[in-house]
Write a protein that holds these residues in place. Structure first.
Motif, PDB file in Angstrom:
ATOM      1  N   LEU A 243       0.755  -1.221  -0.218  1.00 53.99           N
ATOM      2  CA  LEU A 243       0.031   0.088  -0.166  1.00 53.99           C
ATOM      3  C   LEU A 243       0.929   1.216   0.044  1.00 53.99           C
ATOM      4  O   LEU A 243       0.740   2.224  -0.768  1.00 53.99           O
ATOM      5  CB  LEU A 243      -0.816   0.040   1.175  1.00 53.99           C
ATOM      6  N   LEU A 247       1.041   4.202  -2.705  1.00 50.88           N
ATOM      7  CA  LEU A 247       0.880   5.766  -2.335  1.00 50.88           C
ATOM      8  C   LEU A 247       1.845   6.637  -2.719  1.00 50.88           C
ATOM      9  O   LEU A 247       1.774   7.657  -3.158  1.00 50.88           O
ATOM     10  CB  LEU A 247       0.747   5.676  -0.859  1.00 50.88           C
ATOM     11  N   LYS A 258       2.245  10.916   0.742  1.00 50.97           N
ATOM     12  CA  LYS A 258       1.260  10.073   0.724  1.00 50.97           C
ATOM     13  C   LYS A 258       0.241  10.044   1.558  1.00 50.97           C
ATOM     14  O   LYS A 258      -1.114   9.644   0.978  1.00 50.97           O
ATOM     15  CB  LYS A 258       2.203   8.746   1.458  1.00 50.97           C
ATOM     16  N   TRP A 265      -8.043   9.753  -2.214  1.00 50.06           N
ATOM     17  CA  TRP A 265      -8.570   8.286  -2.861  1.00 50.06           C
ATOM     18  C   TRP A 265     -10.079   8.419  -2.227  1.00 50.06           C
ATOM     19  O   TRP A 265     -11.007   8.005  -2.894  1.00 50.06           O
ATOM     20  CB  TRP A 265      -7.871   7.131  -2.066  1.00 50.06           C
ATOM     21  N   LEU A 304      -4.523   1.821  -5.993  1.00 50.97           N
ATOM     22  CA  LEU A 304      -4.579   1.804  -4.527  1.00 50.97           C
ATOM     23  C   LEU A 304      -5.368   1.020  -3.903  1.00 50.97           C
ATOM     24  O   LEU A 304      -4.849   0.480  -2.782  1.00 50.97           O
ATOM     25  CB  LEU A 304      -4.779   3.367  -4.125  1.00 50.97           C
ATOM     26  N   SER A 308      -4.066  -1.950  -1.079  1.00 52.84           N
ATOM     27  CA  SER A 308      -4.508  -2.176   0.467  1.00 52.84           C
ATOM     28  C   SER A 308      -4.924  -3.578   0.660  1.00 52.84           C
ATOM     29  O   SER A 308      -5.252  -3.843   1.976  1.00 52.84           O
ATOM     30  CB  SER A 308      -5.457  -1.203   0.581  1.00 52.84           C
TER      31      SER A 308
END
Length: 313
Positions: A243, A247, A258, A265, A304, A308
């Protein structure tokens, strides 16, 4: 931040020209009055004129600190949006949406905030034995008296909102819900629907996100940088390398941090959510506000999301 304007939009049936980022004041009791003045001033400089409170934040101390600071600053009351929440009564170890508690909570908040009205009042987490008729009576009194202009809820699921809407005359215009890149339960289930291979297919909130969109209820995302339930920030967390790599790549493209990308997002979602910035650190707030510089593409949003820890079925 030079040359960057805070994103703003009109809330249907609610306040107009609200900023996409809100300053959450839960941690304000840790500041002196002068320090509170400074974070409010920086917030306004960044175009963040929306301040979120709750009666339980510091047992009222957050509202007191804000009221003392704001009253010293010479800023017009009509130039800011002040929101508070009621219902969490930790001193009594209960959640309370009774008419008496709602009315007394608002009066106490107004005194502490040194203002005549709240732009918005949210019911803070469900009272498991609430009577919607009592809520409706309280809202009518607050609205007609001019003490509260708009209403909403916090951490409330679909059918409880529907039950409230059956009795309450005023529109529910906000719902505060936890949402972030790391805590994305609001949107995960739709991706994994009818999939027995992952617990992400479990519907945990009866479609709260889509319900809010259908009924013009603006979602305010709390803990937009937190992992888990207040388990720390996921930005630069060594336990989340993929992640943070993603970022970093997106951050480099837009020339922001970040942190800003993580907020961008959330703001990229078409539901037009607001992100609640809970920091009392001016530089951290500037970082978050720079999210306005990052207009993420469709592909970057998915990049993104997948970084995650999610996968496309």
């Amino acid at each position: 931040m030079k040359g960057v304007s805070m994103k703003k939009f009109d809330v249907v049936n609610g306040p107009k020209s609200v900023p996409a980022i809100i300053l959450g004041c839960m941690r304000m009791p840790s500041l002196s009055v002068k320090e509170a003045e400074n974070i409010i001033s920086v917030s306004l400089e960044l175009g963040i004129n929306f301040f979120d409170h709750a009666t339980c934040y510091g047992n009222g101390e957050a509202e007191t600190r804000f009221g003392d600071a704001f009253s010293n600053m010479g800023v017009k009351r009509e130039d800011v949006i002040i929101q508070s929440k009621c219902g969490l009564c930790f001193d009594r170890n209960e959640f309370d949406w009774t008419k008496e508690n709602i009315l007394s909570s608002v009066d106490d908040s107004l005194k502490r905030l040194k203002t005549d009205y709240l732009d918005a009042l949210l019911l803070h987490r469900p009272d498991l034995i609430f009577e919607p008729e009592q809520v409706a009576e309280a809202f009518d009194i607050l609205f007609t008296s001019g003490k509260v202009r708009h209403f909403g809820v916090s951490n409330v699921p679909t059918l409880q909102m529907e039950l409230l809407r059956k009795y309450v005359k005023q529109p529910l215009v906000f719902n505060q819900l936890q949402f972030s890149l790391e805590q994305s339960q609001l949107i995960d289930q739709a991706l994994y629907i009818n999939n027995l291979t992952t617990e992400r297919s479990i519907d945990r909130d009866n479609g709260t996100l889509d319900y809010c969109r259908l009924h013009d209820i603006t979602i305010q995302a709390w803990s937009p940088l937190q992992k888990g339930f207040f388990k720390g920030c996921f930005v630069d967390d060594p336990e989340l390398p993929e992640l943070n790599k993603a970022l970093g790549e997106v951050a480099e493209k837009y020339g922001v941090s970040k942190t800003a990308v993580a907020i961008a997002w959330i703001l990229r979602h078409p539901a037009k959510m607001q992100a609640i910035a809970g920091t009392m650190n001016p530089e951290h707030l500037r970082d978050m506000a720079a999210a306005s510089k990052a207009e993420l593409t469709h592909n970057e949003w998915y990049k993104l999301y997948l970084a995650s820890g999610k996968v496309l079925p």
